[in-house]
Write an enzyme that holds these catalytic residues in place. Sequence first.
Site, PDB file in Angstrom:
ATOM      1  N   HIS A 207       0.813  -1.222   0.000  1.00 46.19           N
ATOM      2  CA  HIS A 207       0.000   0.000   0.000  1.00 46.19           C
ATOM      3  C   HIS A 207       0.841   1.265   0.000  1.00 46.19           C
ATOM      4  CE1 HIS A 207      -3.807  -2.285   1.241  1.00 46.19           C
ATOM      5  NE2 HIS A 207      -3.861  -1.930  -0.019  1.00 46.19           N
ATOM      6  N   CYS A 518      -1.765  -3.165 -32.666  1.00 49.18           N
ATOM      7  CA  CYS A 518      -0.436  -2.717 -32.267  1.00 49.18           C
ATOM      8  C   CYS A 518       0.444  -2.430 -33.480  1.00 49.18           C
ATOM      9  CB  CYS A 518       0.220  -3.727 -31.329  1.00 49.18           C
ATOM     10  SG  CYS A 518       0.492  -5.333 -32.070  1.00 49.18           S
TER      11      CYS A 518
HETATM   12  C1  PEP Z   1       2.520  -5.977 -36.901  1.00 52.52           C
HETATM   13  O1  PEP Z   1       2.756  -6.851 -37.743  1.00 52.52           O
HETATM   14  O2  PEP Z   1       1.674  -5.079 -37.067  1.00 52.52           O
HETATM   15  C2  PEP Z   1       3.266  -5.960 -35.633  1.00 52.52           C
HETATM   16  C3  PEP Z   1       2.949  -5.130 -34.674  1.00 52.52           C
HETATM   17  O3  PEP Z   1       4.316  -6.794 -35.518  1.00 52.52           O
HETATM   18  P1  PEP Z   1       5.741  -6.530 -36.207  1.00 52.52           P
HETATM   19  O4  PEP Z   1       5.733  -5.153 -36.779  1.00 52.52           O
HETATM   20  O5  PEP Z   1       6.754  -6.724 -35.149  1.00 52.52           O
HETATM   21  O6  PEP Z   1       5.781  -7.602 -37.242  1.00 52.52           O
END
Ligand code: PEP
Length: 584
Positions: A207, A518
Amino acid sequence: MDPAPVSEQPPSEGTTHARERRFKGIAASPGIWRGKISVRTLSRIRKKRSLSPDEIETELQRFATAHNDCVAELEDVIRQAVGDKRVVRPILETQLLLLTDTTIVDHIQQRIRNGEPAENAVHAEYSAQSTLLKRVHDTMLRDRASDIDSIKHRLVSQLNSARLHGSIVDGEGTILVAPFVSPTEVVIFRDKGIKAFVTELSGIASHASIMSRQLNIPAVIGVKEVTKFMKDGATAIVDGFTGTIVVNPRPETLLKFERRISTLADSENKLGKLAKQPSQTSDKRKIGLLANVSNLEEIEQVTANRADGIGLIRTESFAMTRGAIPSEKEQVQYYREIAERAYPLPVNIRAFDFGSDKSIGMMLPEDNPALGMRGMRWLLKNKKVFRQQVRAVLRASKHKNIRFMLPFVTSLNEAHKAMEVIQQVKASLTRKGTAFDARTPIGIMIETPSAAMQAQSLAAMFDFISIGTNDLTQYTLAADRTNPLVAAAYDYFHPAVLQLISRVAEAGVMLDIPVGICGEMASHPATTQLLIGMGITELSVVPSQLLNTKKQIRKTSFRRARKLAVDIMQIPDAQQIRKKLIRK
Ligand code: PEP
Ligand code: MG
């Protein structure tokens, strides 16, 4: 953590500058502070003889007074914490519950009646409780042990009238170095002008650590025996991003840190209010905003920008910079360091994605590597490497903020085989009694048209989906992402790519699991509204785009984003889609 100090530098020639010393601990609360040190040590429990019968009543009274004083002090701090309702106050209230627990208090009184001096009785009872917790595998519960320890120390100090904070004068030393700090003291010390903490006790989920983060006080914890090495009044820098403390910094070191402090202050100013605001649409739909992080330093930007976590750690980069697969021990250290620096934010660690343009010595030559032994395919052919990595990730998962994801999965068969390996490793760690988070979320990356088409069946065995649009674009459009000759053909605004993303987002809705992106696409501000409208729930962007993306998220309502997505999906041409989105 290593005992301190980890390195020493001789003074620069011709100067009388005291020796620079570096100490390393766990980064428990982000931020950097430079100031003078105040060292506090604990009052020791003196071994006292047993009480004689006529001393017992006085001793019970002494305990009651110390106990009442501690309770009154805590209640006072709780009253003052009116503005900190969400996190700070509940923590202090839990402390009060522990302090007033009638079973523990009864046992202490019983021990005193049996002739034990009050300090010993308090020490024995609270130690028994914390020892029980320290034995359990669950790290969260283990961290509660440090809360109990902190109450024990407060009561003992009160009995000895050697209050830990009693001797701190307002404005004296802005860095407190102590064996431990209790949650109550975090508030008391903050009000006395303490700007950073360094403690010997660890527990990043304790905490006191949570409160430091909440109150924006940089803290480094778990620095063994640090109170022995530090002197009152010495100048030091506490780096709560990296868990480093530099005592008597040389002018060059100081300059380096001053630069970092001013960059941080600059970005805080620039970000202003936006950094503190939640990443949600104007009609309050939460969109997770995470960052793709490629080195430890970038984690600073994630915490400073108050992002929701790290959406991608490309572990193959860690291996490639070494030119070989790192040992299990090196991997555990690396993953643990990332998880601890980001804590309590979640961290998506991706399994090695070797192959195609990312190769290490073990790869066999292939005519067409992008369509060859890549990602999950390679890992299933090199199970020893995969097993070792799964073990390392799980061993580093004790703080429960690691999520593990599998790259380039192209079929159900691969997904099943990968999950089988993960289950086997979990079973073996359990057999050996190794601590790990058994509920580590496992995610699947969707990076090929086959995976996108089958997203619902594939993702059914996973906890989350992350779309790798860099590869999804390359494989959908048959355009090498690294070939400048086909750069014009490589376009994530292509309707075919968008349709596949939309299909994956729908699978996420059906399965009720988060779907993130991503790939680089998420960092393009013109795509934010469209992706939200398609049903994407998390965006992981390059750290420099965190705020800009948040601005885009907050600008739109989910209803408007939905309508935009429907309109865009009617357009059959990438150029027109791009124009419409950028003009918007
Ligand atoms: C993708 O393919 O969008 C990804 C995030 O992985 P990397 O760019 O490492 O292939
Ligand atoms: Mg990829």
